[in-house]
Each structure stands twice: as structure tokens, then as C-alpha cells.
Scaffold this active site. Structure first.
Site, PDB file in Angstrom:
ATOM      1  N   HIS A 132      25.226  85.441  21.563  1.00 14.90           N
ATOM      2  CA  HIS A 132      25.935  84.483  22.409  1.00 14.90           C
ATOM      3  C   HIS A 132      26.957  85.193  23.293  1.00 14.90           C
ATOM      4  O   HIS A 132      27.147  84.830  24.449  1.00 14.90           O
ATOM      5  CB  HIS A 132      26.617  83.427  21.538  1.00 14.90           C
ATOM      6  CG  HIS A 132      27.237  82.325  22.329  1.00 14.90           C
ATOM      7  ND1 HIS A 132      26.500  81.477  23.129  1.00 14.90           N
ATOM      8  CD2 HIS A 132      28.536  81.939  22.472  1.00 14.90           C
ATOM      9  CE1 HIS A 132      27.313  80.612  23.723  1.00 14.90           C
ATOM     10  NE2 HIS A 132      28.544  80.872  23.336  1.00 14.90           N
ATOM     11  N   ASP A 171      26.347  76.192  32.432  1.00 21.97           N
ATOM     12  CA  ASP A 171      27.808  76.148  32.392  1.00 21.97           C
ATOM     13  C   ASP A 171      28.378  77.425  32.996  1.00 21.97           C
ATOM     14  O   ASP A 171      27.655  78.395  33.238  1.00 21.97           O
ATOM     15  CB  ASP A 171      28.345  75.931  30.964  1.00 21.97           C
ATOM     16  CG  ASP A 171      27.793  76.947  29.967  1.00 21.97           C
ATOM     17  OD1 ASP A 171      27.550  78.100  30.365  1.00 21.97           O
ATOM     18  OD2 ASP A 171      27.604  76.582  28.795  1.00 21.97           O
ATOM     19  N   LYS A 194      30.473  71.928  33.638  1.00 21.44           N
ATOM     20  CA  LYS A 194      30.630  70.756  32.770  1.00 21.44           C
ATOM     21  C   LYS A 194      32.030  70.702  32.175  1.00 21.44           C
ATOM     22  O   LYS A 194      32.696  71.723  32.014  1.00 21.44           O
ATOM     23  CB  LYS A 194      29.589  70.776  31.646  1.00 21.44           C
ATOM     24  CG  LYS A 194      29.783  71.890  30.631  1.00 21.44           C
ATOM     25  CD  LYS A 194      28.677  71.935  29.604  1.00 21.44           C
ATOM     26  CE  LYS A 194      28.868  73.157  28.694  1.00 21.44           C
ATOM     27  NZ  LYS A 194      27.730  73.418  27.842  1.00 21.44           N
ATOM     28  N   ARG A 196      33.879  69.165  28.738  1.00 18.26           N
ATOM     29  CA  ARG A 196      33.636  68.571  27.425  1.00 18.26           C
ATOM     30  C   ARG A 196      34.867  67.795  26.951  1.00 18.26           C
ATOM     31  O   ARG A 196      35.989  68.243  27.149  1.00 18.26           O
ATOM     32  CB  ARG A 196      33.348  69.657  26.380  1.00 18.26           C
ATOM     33  CG  ARG A 196      31.968  70.276  26.463  1.00 18.26           C
ATOM     34  CD  ARG A 196      31.713  71.065  25.185  1.00 18.26           C
ATOM     35  NE  ARG A 196      30.551  71.930  25.269  1.00 18.26           N
ATOM     36  CZ  ARG A 196      29.299  71.547  25.061  1.00 18.26           C
ATOM     37  NH1 ARG A 196      29.052  70.287  24.784  1.00 18.26           N
ATOM     38  NH2 ARG A 196      28.301  72.399  25.126  1.00 18.26           N
ATOM     39  N   THR A 225      21.799  70.738  20.553  1.00 16.99           N
ATOM     40  CA  THR A 225      21.463  69.311  20.580  1.00 16.99           C
ATOM     41  C   THR A 225      20.744  68.936  21.872  1.00 16.99           C
ATOM     42  O   THR A 225      20.303  67.799  22.035  1.00 16.99           O
ATOM     43  CB  THR A 225      22.721  68.444  20.434  1.00 16.99           C
ATOM     44  OG1 THR A 225      23.608  68.744  21.522  1.00 16.99           O
ATOM     45  CG2 THR A 225      23.430  68.709  19.112  1.00 16.99           C
ATOM     46  N   ALA A 226      20.658  69.883  22.816  1.00 19.10           N
ATOM     47  CA  ALA A 226      19.957  69.730  24.105  1.00 19.10           C
ATOM     48  C   ALA A 226      20.651  68.760  25.064  1.00 19.10           C
ATOM     49  O   ALA A 226      20.103  68.426  26.105  1.00 19.10           O
ATOM     50  CB  ALA A 226      18.496  69.326  23.908  1.00 19.10           C
ATOM     51  N   THR A 228      23.443  69.285  26.937  1.00 23.90           N
ATOM     52  CA  THR A 228      23.818  69.983  28.174  1.00 23.90           C
ATOM     53  C   THR A 228      22.603  70.225  29.062  1.00 23.90           C
ATOM     54  O   THR A 228      22.612  69.924  30.251  1.00 23.90           O
ATOM     55  CB  THR A 228      24.499  71.334  27.853  1.00 23.90           C
ATOM     56  OG1 THR A 228      25.679  71.084  27.084  1.00 23.90           O
ATOM     57  CG2 THR A 228      24.882  72.082  29.114  1.00 23.90           C
TER      58      THR A 228
END
Length: 311
Positions: A132, A171, A194, A196, A225-226, A228
Site C-alpha cells: 500500500h 484518490d 474524494k 471521507r 468494499t468497492a 470508492t
């Protein structure tokens, strides 16, 4: 002694299918390993063949992390105590990688805790893919081979022969990753910015850049969770995109992810097989990283360059 005798590849429960593919691509069967589960759910791995003096590679993604990470660490300990010459942890998906810094007061840095855990059992080397944050490599005092998933996903995008291709970061944080991917095509990038309100929940999103009449490819490392990626796809289509695809290395796909993808504006979601899919999905295209990992293992044992595989 031949390379196949010196190298032994084993896989934990979370990555058995990928492990078999990596071993086959390397040119030998997966090693014989048993993992006993006791009544209280404690795990007891044991090697059913000698690993004395061997270069041992243990394949296990840590998703979900708790049990799979513990299983992997017990495997490392068993190999070290069985006199393996070296033990390399092959962790295609590195769990807790998103906890890579203190983003608010009084929180843990999970990625560093995992690094300390991996090293504490005597691991000699870590092989992983698309962390990441690349800086996680700095949490280790052992060699880290950081493979690039774009090595297998970029050729697939090229094979589609899409005109007016543009790449999008879902993002602001993913701009560097998206730019590196777009560079392989000499293409431009746009950014979905984005905001949040809380984790896994988006308040608003806007597109920075023009996608009118373009075939867009969203690039990211993890789809969870898909939310975005599906919101970004919808927004890009509203902004005049011809089509939207997404290229993601790690298909965590928690909770409502599969349903969101099925009903989304995405033409397809291209993922790697670092994490086994929980269910079939007609929009999800899986590309295997097994040949890349097998080549990396081969280069490690023959002391050749790893970067040459994907530069």
C-alpha cells in the site's frame, strides 16, 4: 545438487491455489505440509519432508490477517527449527499495510507490528507485491523483494487495444501509482478527489481532469468494499467517459463489494490472484501473478536481479 532439490516451496491455507501455480511455474510440485487445527482453533504446522539445508519459500497472503499471519509465523518457526538454510516469506498480499502511519493520535502502526512479527521468528527475506505504501519496506531490516503487479496487468490492458486511453487515480494518494502505470502507455492521468466522513464511507467526489470521449482505466492497489471504485466509475461516466475499467492488485472485496461491482458502471474489474475470490463475478477478470513470483524465486536462488523482471 540441482536447483529443484535445493529449493522447497510450501503454501499455507490462505494461498494454497496460488502456491500450487507458483510451484508449477517454477517447475516442481508444492512441498508436503500439514496444518493441524486443534479443538481450541490453535494451529500446528508440520513439514512432511526434510527441509534441512534447503532454501525454503513459504507462500501465504494475510487476508484475513489474524489467523493467516499466525499460521505463517508458525510455518517459519517450524522450517527454522528443521534446519532450513534460509526461509523466505512470500506474502503476495501484506495484511495491515493500510495502517502504515499515525494518521490520528493514539493509534497503532499495524504495518510495522507485522514487520516486527515477521522478523521476530527468524525470517531471512520477504517477497511481496504492491505494498500500500512502498515505504513499508523500511520497516524491515531484512531484504524485501517488492514485486510490481503492473508487470502482468499492463500487458492485458495493452491487449485490449483501446483508443483514447486515459488512466485515473481513485484518490489523491494513488497519483504516484497511477502515473507509473500510465507511463507504460505514454498516457495522461486524471484524479478523483474524494472526501471521507469515516472509514469505508465517502461523502463527496469530484474529477480533476477531462475524460470526455476517453476510455478510462482506474488504477489502485487494493479494492476492499468497492465503494470508492464504483463511485469513481459512475462519476467518470457522468463526466463523458466512453468506458471505465479498473486495475487492482489485491481483491480484498469485503461485505457488499461483489454486488456493488456487478451493478456498477465498470466494464470490468481486473485483479491479480494474491487473494482468492470468495465468489464468482462476471465483471471480475483475474490475472495470475504466479509466473512473476516463480521468476522472482528463481532469481533469488540464482542470485540474479529481481528488478530486471519488471523494469
Amino acid at each position: 545438487m540441482s536447483m529443484s532439490q535445493r529449493v522447497k516451496i510450501f503454501a499455507g491455507n490462505a494461498s494454497h491455489e496460488l502456491g500450487e501455480k507458483i510451484a508449477a511455474s517454477f517447475g516442481q510440485p508444492l512441498g508436503d505440509l500439514s496444518i493441524q487445527r486443534f479443538a481450541d482453533t490453535e494451529l500446528g504446522p508440520s513439514f512432511n519432508e526434510s527441509v534441512r539445508g534447503c532454501a525454503v519459500f513459504l507462500i501465504q497472503s494475510t487476508n484475513p490477517p489474524a489467523e493467516n499471519l499466525m499460521e505463517l509465523m508458525l510455518m517459519v518457526d517450524a522450517a527454522k527449527r528443521a534446519s532450513a538454510a534460509s526461509v523466505t516469506v512470500v506474502m503476495p498480499y501484506y495484511g495491515y499495510a493500510r495502517q502504515d502511519r499515525k494518521d490520528k493520535p493514539r493509534v497503532s502502526i499495524g504495518a510495522k507490528v507485522v514487520a516486527d512479527f515477521v522478523q521476530s521468528v527468524g525470517t531471512d527475506r520477504l517477497m511481496t507485491c504492491d505494498l500500500h505504501a512502498g515505504q513499508i519496506q523500511g520497516f524491515f531490516d531484512i531484504p524485501v523483494d517488492h514485486l510490481d503487479g503492473a508487470t502482468v496487468t499492463a500487458p492485458y490492458i495493452k491487449s485490449l487495444n483501446l483508443d483514447n486511453l486515459i488512466f485515473a487515480s481513485p484518490d489523491v494518494g494513488g497519483v504516484v501509482r497511477t502515473r507509473a502505470f500510465a507511463k507504460k502507455f505514454g498516457a495522461e492521468i486524471v484524479v478523483c478527489d474524494k472526501m471521507r466522513l469515516r472509514a469505508n464511507e465517502i461523502a463527496s467526489m469530484q474529477v480533476i481532469g477531462d475524460v470526455t470521449g476517453m476510455n478510462v482505466v482506474l488504477v489502485d492497489d487494493i479494492v476492499d468494499t468497492a465503494g470508492t471504485i464504483c463511485k469513481a466509475a459512475e462519476l467518470l461516466m457522468e463526466r463523458g467517459a466512453l468506458s471505465v475499467r479498473a486495475v487492482i492488485t489485491h481483491a480484498v472485496l469485503s461485505g457488499p463489494a461483489h454486488e456493488r461491482i456487478r451493478t456498477s458502471a465498470l466494464t470490468e474489474l481486473i485483479v491479480c490472484d494474491t487473494i482468492a475470490l470468495r465468489e464468482e463475478n462476471p465483471k471480475v477478470k483475474v490475472i495470475s501473478l504466479a509466473p512473476l513470483f516463480a521468476s522472482a524465486i528463481r532469481n533469488v536462488v540464482s542470485h540474479e536481479s529481481i528488478s530486471s523482471l519488471f523494469v
